[in-house]
Enzyme design. Structure first.
Site, PDB file in Angstrom:
ATOM      1  N   SER A 141      -1.933   2.827  11.252  1.00  0.00           N
ATOM      2  CA  SER A 141      -3.139   2.263  10.523  1.00  0.00           C
ATOM      3  C   SER A 141      -4.245   2.790  11.301  1.00  0.00           C
ATOM      4  CB  SER A 141      -3.226   0.635  10.365  1.00  0.00           C
ATOM      5  OG  SER A 141      -4.405   0.317   9.984  1.00  0.00           O
ATOM      6  N   TYR A 154      -2.418  -7.775  14.922  1.00  0.00           N
ATOM      7  CA  TYR A 154      -2.077  -6.650  14.172  1.00  0.00           C
ATOM      8  C   TYR A 154      -2.368  -5.157  14.603  1.00  0.00           C
ATOM      9  CZ  TYR A 154      -2.025  -3.811   9.938  1.00  0.00           C
ATOM     10  OH  TYR A 154      -1.723  -2.822   8.794  1.00  0.00           O
TER      11      TYR A 154
HETATM   12  N1  LIG Z   1      -2.932  -1.502   2.604  1.00  0.00           N
HETATM   13  C1  LIG Z   1      -3.467  -1.142   3.767  1.00  0.00           C
HETATM   14  O1  LIG Z   1      -4.664  -1.092   3.577  1.00  0.00           O
HETATM   15  C2  LIG Z   1      -2.899  -0.630   4.767  1.00  0.00           C
HETATM   16  C3  LIG Z   1      -3.760   0.312   5.916  1.00  0.00           C
HETATM   17  C4  LIG Z   1      -3.124   0.726   7.167  1.00  0.00           C
HETATM   18  C5  LIG Z   1      -1.618   0.640   7.316  1.00  0.00           C
HETATM   19  N2  LIG Z   1      -0.999  -0.234   6.213  1.00  0.00           N
HETATM   20  C6  LIG Z   1       0.476  -0.232   6.621  1.00  0.00           C
HETATM   21  O2  LIG Z   1       1.315   0.216   5.384  1.00  0.00           O
HETATM   22  C7  LIG Z   1       2.543  -0.369   5.330  1.00  0.00           C
HETATM   23  C8  LIG Z   1       2.918  -0.755   4.036  1.00  0.00           C
HETATM   24  O3  LIG Z   1       1.963  -1.773   3.666  1.00  0.00           O
HETATM   25  P1  LIG Z   1       1.389  -2.090   2.160  1.00  0.00           P
HETATM   26  O4  LIG Z   1      -0.321  -1.818   2.269  1.00  0.00           O
HETATM   27  O5  LIG Z   1       2.111  -1.220   1.193  1.00  0.00           O
HETATM   28  O6  LIG Z   1       1.449  -3.498   1.773  1.00  0.00           O
HETATM   29  P2  LIG Z   1       2.465  -4.229   0.891  1.00  0.00           P
HETATM   30  O7  LIG Z   1       2.382  -3.710  -0.530  1.00  0.00           O
HETATM   31  O8  LIG Z   1       2.428  -5.673   1.142  1.00  0.00           O
HETATM   32  O9  LIG Z   1       4.111  -3.540   1.326  1.00  0.00           O
HETATM   33  C9  LIG Z   1       4.560  -4.100   2.400  1.00  0.00           C
HETATM   34  C10 LIG Z   1       6.212  -4.121   2.427  1.00  0.00           C
HETATM   35  O10 LIG Z   1       6.931  -4.219   3.511  1.00  0.00           O
HETATM   36  C11 LIG Z   1       8.074  -5.065   3.182  1.00  0.00           C
HETATM   37  N3  LIG Z   1       8.250  -5.730   4.301  1.00  0.00           N
HETATM   38  C12 LIG Z   1       7.870  -6.854   4.768  1.00  0.00           C
HETATM   39  N4  LIG Z   1       8.356  -7.655   5.504  1.00  0.00           N
HETATM   40  C13 LIG Z   1       9.702  -7.027   5.625  1.00  0.00           C
HETATM   41  C14 LIG Z   1      10.791  -7.201   6.094  1.00  0.00           C
HETATM   42  N5  LIG Z   1      10.988  -7.955   7.165  1.00  0.00           N
HETATM   43  N6  LIG Z   1      12.054  -6.417   5.959  1.00  0.00           N
HETATM   44  C15 LIG Z   1      12.067  -5.428   5.118  1.00  0.00           C
HETATM   45  N7  LIG Z   1      10.876  -5.170   4.469  1.00  0.00           N
HETATM   46  C16 LIG Z   1       9.635  -6.042   4.829  1.00  0.00           C
HETATM   47  C17 LIG Z   1       7.687  -5.534   1.851  1.00  0.00           C
HETATM   48  O11 LIG Z   1       8.882  -5.653   1.066  1.00  0.00           O
HETATM   49  P3  LIG Z   1       9.638  -7.153   0.825  1.00  0.00           P
HETATM   50  O12 LIG Z   1       8.699  -8.283   0.895  1.00  0.00           O
HETATM   51  O13 LIG Z   1      10.274  -7.119  -0.653  1.00  0.00           O
HETATM   52  O14 LIG Z   1      10.573  -7.122   1.838  1.00  0.00           O
HETATM   53  C18 LIG Z   1       6.777  -4.439   1.135  1.00  0.00           C
HETATM   54  O15 LIG Z   1       7.653  -3.886   0.547  1.00  0.00           O
HETATM   55  C19 LIG Z   1       2.349  -1.611   6.445  1.00  0.00           C
HETATM   56  O16 LIG Z   1       3.034  -1.152   7.700  1.00  0.00           O
HETATM   57  C20 LIG Z   1       0.735  -1.608   6.725  1.00  0.00           C
HETATM   58  O17 LIG Z   1       0.736  -2.196   7.916  1.00  0.00           O
HETATM   59  C21 LIG Z   1      -1.596  -0.692   5.076  1.00  0.00           C
END
Ligand SMILES: NC(=O)c1ccc[n+]([C@@H]2O[C@H](COP(=O)([O-])OP(=O)(O)OC[C@H]3O[C@@H](n4cnc5c(N)ncnc54)[C@H](OP(=O)(O)O)[C@@H]3O)[C@@H](O)[C@H]2O)c1
Length: 248
Positions: A141, A154
């Site tokens: 991130s 985080y």
């Molecule tokens: N959105 C942003 O602005 C942003 C910015 C920088 C980095 N990121 C990173 O991008 C990545 C994806 O996040 P996102 O933004 O796409 O959010 P999201 O829509 O909330 O997706 C998170 C994903 O992680 C899965 N997950 C959570 N806990 C889990 C577990 N214990 N085992 C397996 N899967 C799990 C969830 O699936 P289930 O709940 O179905 O398991 C979901 O598919 C993360 O690492 C986040 O830190 C996001």
């Protein structure tokens, strides 16, 4: 081999960046193995990918279980005969001020964002070494580069992801031909904010300059596709990608 025909595991593929990544890679000709905990969401995405002519399967798993990560890797090999790319994307972001002592949330972030990445790597590395190469992509991130209010833990997890991926690159890129890529997104419109329970941290986030046009999951998926699509002699080590409007 570029993306076409590569076998790619994506964790956290039930929503947001992971789901978009699965769709974009399948459209580009990869054989995608989607994984997360919410089975119905995975099922739905896989059936849509197949209906559009893509190749995809899913397996429900939790990244905090090393056994389940190993089974996920074995499942990819059973289904498609090899494992070329592993995208450690699953993560959560329950921002909170440290003095709120949301220790269970700290534990959860460490378990999913750090240990989940390590368990994914542990599952993929032996298979990739046996095959003579592979590619591990870890989602960090902008918070892995700088710390914001409420983001101590985080950011700690995302700094750790960058450190671990750099170590992976140094150790296994020259010797085992395993490419290592860090993806560091800025603000992406996903379900990620739903994990925040500390109102003050939420307010601090909202008080930052508003971003009218955050990135879409597909923007990050395209960056992941770019890294995969390079010749095997080219290792894209990090992509930092923000919405144009995002200043910090
Ligand atoms: N959105 C942003 O602005 C942003 C910015 C920088 C980095 N990121 C990173 O991008 C990545 C994806 O996040 P996102 O933004 O796409 O959010 P999201 O829509 O909330 O997706 C998170 C994903 O992680 C899965 N997950 C959570 N806990 C889990 C577990 N214990 N085992 C397996 N899967 C799990 C969830 O699936 P289930 O709940 O179905 O398991 C979901 O598919 C993360 O690492 C986040 O830190 C996001």
């Amino acid at each position: 081999m570029t993306i076409q025909g590569k076998v790619v595991v994506v964790t956290g593929a039930s929503s947001g960046i992971g789901e978009s990544t699965a769709r974009v890679l399948a459209k580009a000709g990869a054989k995608v193995v989607l994984s997360a905990r919410r089975t119905e969401r995975l099922e739905q995405t896989v059936s849509e990918i197949r209906a559009a002519g893509g190749e995809a399967v899913y397996r429900t798993s939790d990244v905090t279980s090393k056994e389940q990560m190993k089974s996920l890797a074995d499942f990819a090999v059973e289904q498609y005969g090899r494992l070329d790319v592993w995208v450690n994307n699953a993560g959560l972001m329950p921002l909170s001020y440290l003095n709120k002592l949301k220790i269970d949330e700290w534990d959860r972030m460490i378990d999913v964002n750090i240990k989940g990445v390590l368990y994914g790597m542990a599952a993929a590395i032996p298979i990739m070494e046996k095959q003579g190469g592979g590619h591990i992509i870890n989602v960090s991130s902008v918070a892995g580069h700088r710390v914001g209010l409420g983001g101590a833990v985080y950011s700690g997890t995302k700094f750790a992801v960058r450190a671990i991926t750099e170590g992976l690159r140094m150790e296994l890129s020259p010797t085992s031909r395993i490419r290592a890529t860090i993806i560091s997104p800025g603000m992406v419109e996903t379900e990620l904010l739903q994990t925040i329970t500390d109102e003050d941290a939420m307010q601090a986030l909202k008080a930052r300059a508003p971003i009218q046009q955050p990135l879409r999951g597909e923007d990050i998926a395209n960056a992941i596709a770019y890294a995969i699509d390079q010749p095997e002699t080219v290792s894209v080590n990090e992509i930092l990608i923000r919405p144009t409007e995002q200043g910090s």
